[in-house]
Each structure stands twice: as C-alpha cells, then as structure tokens.
Design a protein around this motif. Sequence first.
Motif, PDB file in Angstrom:
ATOM      1  N   LEU A   7     -70.367  80.777  46.272  1.00  0.00           N
ATOM      2  CA  LEU A   7     -69.829  81.445  47.565  1.00  0.00           C
ATOM      3  C   LEU A   7     -69.833  80.315  48.686  1.00  0.00           C
ATOM      4  O   LEU A   7     -68.992  80.661  49.381  1.00  0.00           O
ATOM      5  CB  LEU A   7     -71.304  82.354  47.893  1.00  0.00           C
ATOM      6  N   GLN A   8     -70.473  79.256  48.639  1.00  0.00           N
ATOM      7  CA  GLN A   8     -70.274  78.395  49.731  1.00  0.00           C
ATOM      8  C   GLN A   8     -68.647  77.837  49.405  1.00  0.00           C
ATOM      9  O   GLN A   8     -68.050  77.465  50.324  1.00  0.00           O
ATOM     10  CB  GLN A   8     -71.275  77.047  49.481  1.00  0.00           C
ATOM     11  N   TYR A   9     -68.134  77.483  48.321  1.00  0.00           N
ATOM     12  CA  TYR A   9     -66.848  77.378  48.034  1.00  0.00           C
ATOM     13  C   TYR A   9     -65.839  78.526  48.670  1.00  0.00           C
ATOM     14  O   TYR A   9     -64.882  77.901  49.169  1.00  0.00           O
ATOM     15  CB  TYR A   9     -66.533  77.192  46.599  1.00  0.00           C
ATOM     16  N   GLU A  10     -66.206  79.612  48.368  1.00  0.00           N
ATOM     17  CA  GLU A  10     -65.473  80.792  48.865  1.00  0.00           C
ATOM     18  C   GLU A  10     -65.738  80.885  50.410  1.00  0.00           C
ATOM     19  O   GLU A  10     -64.574  81.313  51.001  1.00  0.00           O
ATOM     20  CB  GLU A  10     -65.976  82.160  48.251  1.00  0.00           C
ATOM     21  N   ILE A  11     -66.549  80.685  51.132  1.00  0.00           N
ATOM     22  CA  ILE A  11     -66.751  80.560  52.411  1.00  0.00           C
ATOM     23  C   ILE A  11     -65.670  79.766  53.172  1.00  0.00           C
ATOM     24  O   ILE A  11     -65.087  80.200  53.936  1.00  0.00           O
ATOM     25  CB  ILE A  11     -68.229  80.117  52.812  1.00  0.00           C
ATOM     26  N   GLY A  12     -65.708  78.548  52.475  1.00  0.00           N
ATOM     27  CA  GLY A  12     -64.644  77.478  52.976  1.00  0.00           C
ATOM     28  C   GLY A  12     -63.246  77.760  52.588  1.00  0.00           C
ATOM     29  O   GLY A  12     -62.270  77.913  53.557  1.00  0.00           O
ATOM     30  N   ALA A  13     -62.936  78.574  51.525  1.00  0.00           N
ATOM     31  CA  ALA A  13     -61.600  78.796  50.921  1.00  0.00           C
ATOM     32  C   ALA A  13     -60.959  80.194  52.026  1.00  0.00           C
ATOM     33  O   ALA A  13     -59.940  79.878  52.441  1.00  0.00           O
ATOM     34  CB  ALA A  13     -61.607  79.240  49.548  1.00  0.00           C
ATOM     35  N   GLN A  14     -61.925  81.297  51.969  1.00  0.00           N
ATOM     36  CA  GLN A  14     -61.500  82.427  52.834  1.00  0.00           C
ATOM     37  C   GLN A  14     -61.034  82.106  54.339  1.00  0.00           C
ATOM     38  O   GLN A  14     -60.247  82.411  54.895  1.00  0.00           O
ATOM     39  CB  GLN A  14     -62.424  83.403  52.676  1.00  0.00           C
ATOM     40  N   TRP A  15     -62.030  81.136  54.685  1.00  0.00           N
ATOM     41  CA  TRP A  15     -61.872  80.805  56.292  1.00  0.00           C
ATOM     42  C   TRP A  15     -60.623  79.896  56.442  1.00  0.00           C
ATOM     43  O   TRP A  15     -59.753  80.416  57.328  1.00  0.00           O
ATOM     44  CB  TRP A  15     -63.065  80.123  56.640  1.00  0.00           C
ATOM     45  N   ILE A  16     -60.473  78.949  55.798  1.00  0.00           N
ATOM     46  CA  ILE A  16     -59.169  78.078  55.945  1.00  0.00           C
ATOM     47  C   ILE A  16     -57.876  78.818  55.799  1.00  0.00           C
ATOM     48  O   ILE A  16     -56.777  78.437  56.313  1.00  0.00           O
ATOM     49  CB  ILE A  16     -59.396  76.929  55.198  1.00  0.00           C
ATOM     50  N   GLY A  59     -64.019  73.814  48.991  1.00  0.00           N
ATOM     51  CA  GLY A  59     -63.080  74.974  49.229  1.00  0.00           C
ATOM     52  C   GLY A  59     -62.127  74.889  50.469  1.00  0.00           C
ATOM     53  O   GLY A  59     -61.142  75.387  50.375  1.00  0.00           O
ATOM     54  N   VAL A  60     -62.671  74.141  51.459  1.00  0.00           N
ATOM     55  CA  VAL A  60     -61.748  73.995  52.796  1.00  0.00           C
ATOM     56  C   VAL A  60     -60.600  73.049  52.375  1.00  0.00           C
ATOM     57  O   VAL A  60     -59.243  73.578  52.672  1.00  0.00           O
ATOM     58  CB  VAL A  60     -62.845  73.378  53.903  1.00  0.00           C
ATOM     59  N   HIS A  61     -60.830  71.950  51.734  1.00  0.00           N
ATOM     60  CA  HIS A  61     -59.878  70.949  51.454  1.00  0.00           C
ATOM     61  C   HIS A  61     -58.831  71.304  50.528  1.00  0.00           C
ATOM     62  O   HIS A  61     -57.916  70.971  50.502  1.00  0.00           O
ATOM     63  CB  HIS A  61     -60.097  69.591  51.456  1.00  0.00           C
ATOM     64  N   GLU A  62     -59.358  72.151  49.396  1.00  0.00           N
ATOM     65  CA  GLU A  62     -58.496  72.405  48.338  1.00  0.00           C
ATOM     66  C   GLU A  62     -57.408  73.550  48.775  1.00  0.00           C
ATOM     67  O   GLU A  62     -56.336  73.738  48.263  1.00  0.00           O
ATOM     68  CB  GLU A  62     -59.133  73.011  47.174  1.00  0.00           C
ATOM     69  N   ASN A  63     -57.857  74.454  49.731  1.00  0.00           N
ATOM     70  CA  ASN A  63     -57.039  75.350  50.298  1.00  0.00           C
ATOM     71  C   ASN A  63     -56.196  75.264  51.411  1.00  0.00           C
ATOM     72  O   ASN A  63     -55.402  75.959  51.940  1.00  0.00           O
ATOM     73  CB  ASN A  63     -57.870  76.882  50.210  1.00  0.00           C
ATOM     74  N   PHE A  64     -56.624  74.080  52.116  1.00  0.00           N
ATOM     75  CA  PHE A  64     -56.003  73.704  53.370  1.00  0.00           C
ATOM     76  C   PHE A  64     -54.507  73.840  53.502  1.00  0.00           C
ATOM     77  O   PHE A  64     -53.766  74.510  54.152  1.00  0.00           O
ATOM     78  CB  PHE A  64     -56.732  72.400  53.889  1.00  0.00           C
ATOM     79  N   PRO A  65     -53.964  73.081  52.280  1.00  0.00           N
ATOM     80  CA  PRO A  65     -52.438  72.861  52.069  1.00  0.00           C
ATOM     81  C   PRO A  65     -51.760  74.370  52.034  1.00  0.00           C
ATOM     82  O   PRO A  65     -50.714  74.331  52.152  1.00  0.00           O
ATOM     83  CB  PRO A  65     -52.132  72.051  50.891  1.00  0.00           C
ATOM     84  N   LYS A  66     -52.581  75.464  51.744  1.00  0.00           N
ATOM     85  CA  LYS A  66     -51.814  76.710  51.539  1.00  0.00           C
ATOM     86  C   LYS A  66     -51.721  77.352  52.628  1.00  0.00           C
ATOM     87  O   LYS A  66     -51.224  78.668  52.615  1.00  0.00           O
ATOM     88  CB  LYS A  66     -52.697  77.592  50.550  1.00  0.00           C
ATOM     89  N   ASN A  67     -52.123  77.042  53.864  1.00  0.00           N
ATOM     90  CA  ASN A  67     -52.078  77.688  55.004  1.00  0.00           C
ATOM     91  C   ASN A  67     -50.817  77.176  55.873  1.00  0.00           C
ATOM     92  O   ASN A  67     -50.955  75.989  56.424  1.00  0.00           O
ATOM     93  CB  ASN A  67     -53.458  77.520  55.810  1.00  0.00           C
ATOM     94  N   PRO A  68     -49.743  77.670  56.047  1.00  0.00           N
ATOM     95  CA  PRO A  68     -48.492  77.221  56.580  1.00  0.00           C
ATOM     96  C   PRO A  68     -48.870  76.882  58.183  1.00  0.00           C
ATOM     97  O   PRO A  68     -48.238  76.136  58.756  1.00  0.00           O
ATOM     98  CB  PRO A  68     -47.445  78.107  56.408  1.00  0.00           C
ATOM     99  N   LYS A  69     -49.849  77.929  58.805  1.00  0.00           N
ATOM    100  CA  LYS A  69     -49.793  77.568  60.242  1.00  0.00           C
ATOM    101  C   LYS A  69     -50.341  76.143  60.577  1.00  0.00           C
ATOM    102  O   LYS A  69     -49.969  75.923  61.652  1.00  0.00           O
ATOM    103  CB  LYS A  69     -50.630  78.769  60.765  1.00  0.00           C
ATOM    104  N   LEU A  70     -51.285  75.738  59.590  1.00  0.00           N
ATOM    105  CA  LEU A  70     -51.757  74.388  60.108  1.00  0.00           C
ATOM    106  C   LEU A  70     -50.875  73.268  59.986  1.00  0.00           C
ATOM    107  O   LEU A  70     -51.071  72.040  60.197  1.00  0.00           O
ATOM    108  CB  LEU A  70     -53.043  74.365  59.226  1.00  0.00           C
ATOM    109  N   TRP A  71     -49.653  73.349  59.248  1.00  0.00           N
ATOM    110  CA  TRP A  71     -48.827  72.173  59.127  1.00  0.00           C
ATOM    111  C   TRP A  71     -47.749  72.315  59.894  1.00  0.00           C
ATOM    112  O   TRP A  71     -46.640  71.585  59.727  1.00  0.00           O
ATOM    113  CB  TRP A  71     -48.124  72.225  57.585  1.00  0.00           C
TER     114      TRP A  71
END
Length: 268
Positions: free
Chosen positions: A54-63, A183-195
């Motif tokens: 769930l800690q992973y999921e917290i980071g992934a869903q948020w980012i 969870g945050v850093h593995e999913n960060f590249p999937k958010n186009p708004k941040l790039w």
Amino acid sequence: MSAGERLRQKYESLKGILRDLEKLKEDRNFLGQFKSPLEFVDWFKAYIDPLLSLQYEIGAQWILTADVKNVVAWLRQGVWNEWAANTVITRSVNDYRDLIDTEFMNVFAQQISDECRHYYIRSKVLKAYGGSMEGFQPIKEWVELFDFPLQCASRRKEWPYFQVKLTSTLQVVELTSVYHHRGVHENFPKNPKLWEEPYREASQMFVETFREIEDDELFHWSIAERVWMKYATNPEVRAEILDCAGGALKASMEARIRRVELAEKHAI
C-alpha cells in the motif's frame, strides 16, 4: 474520489494487520516458535507486506495525477522529514550513547550523513521547481511520527532494549519509505504534466535523485535487520520489537496518506 480518499479506504481494510501485531506482542508462545532471529525477521517482512504494498500504491496513485504545485507541496514536507530524521538519530547517539551497541555506531553515523545529503538533494529539487520552505509548517501526523521513535525506545532505557526498540521504529519507517518512494519514482515518467517546460529539467532531477534516496533508505532498514539478527533471540526481545514496529507502521501509514491528501489540495 481523490487519490487520498481511495488510499484511506484501502488502508482501513488493512488495519487488521496492525491490530494483530498488537495482540501478537503479548503472545509469548507465538513469539517463541521462531527457531532463529532470521526466521523472525522473514516472518515480520512477509506479514506486513500488504501494508508495504500500500505504501507503494500511495506513491504511485499520487504521482500519476500530480501537477507541479502538488509536487512542490509534497517536496516541502519531504525536506522537513530529512531534517527530522537526522535530528532523531543524532539525539539517539548523543543523548543515549551508553545504550547504543558500539558495533552499530558506524552505521548510525552513515545514516546521519545520508539524511544530511538527502536534505540537500530534496532542497535542490524543490528550488528547481520554483519552491521554497518559506512559511512551511510540518503536517501534524509527521511531527508525531518523528516524535515516536524516542518515545517508544524510552519505554525501556536499558541494554539492549533501548536500541532494539529504537531501530524498530525509525528503521521500520525507512522500510515503508523504500516502497513509497519506489512507487513515486517508477510512475513519475508516466505523468506527462510533469515533463512540460519549464519543469522538464527539474523532473529529470527528481527521478534521478530519488532513486539514490531509495537505495539509502534500503540500507537504513538493514540497520534494523542487523540489530534484530543479533538480539531477537527470545520472545521478550521480539515482543519489544513488535511494540515499536507496530506503532511505527500505523504512524507512517497515516502520515503518508495525510501528506497526499494535503498535497492534492496544495495545502502544505
């Protein structure tokens, strides 16, 4: 439903694990069944795995849904967290040095150095996004989380229980951080708004530096494993471990979900 609301709902469904840890710390028959400290450590990690996931999921869903203002809010709390973690360890080895096994002084010193470097790294990334710590007030749940290690360890100021209980709080929080940051850093590249420009360079810096932080946090968790491998040889010590580890898990879950909730509102 926001990411914070979904995550809190999921957390509620997993609270039985925390309740079970409270009961098991009183069960000397259960705690005496482990043939070695290694068997106890392996059981602990496997038992709390749903909470770590769930800690992973917290980071992934948020980012995945975060915008730049959201990231800035999240980073502000993160900068303070590094300062707070460093303060806890420094106070521990300074104020309670007679209760710390000298065998582990070098790894605590390494952790102090790591936390100082993390403070610098997070501050640098925050600045790259145009943020600062001006006017920052830490989230109440995070203040309580970093107050907890010395509170729990001080319940038994004797050898080796103080150190066992200390590593069963702060280093367990570090273990949850490994999963959260992954969870945050593995999913960060999937958010186009941040790039999007002008923040593309800041986002690249975020991804690169947070992998480094994650690796350090895994080392910090290993401090608990080393201490437990040396001292978790009987039910009494294992009970003291669960006393602090359960509280640390509960506090870290609530603090991280609260951080997401407030970051989504740009309220940090």
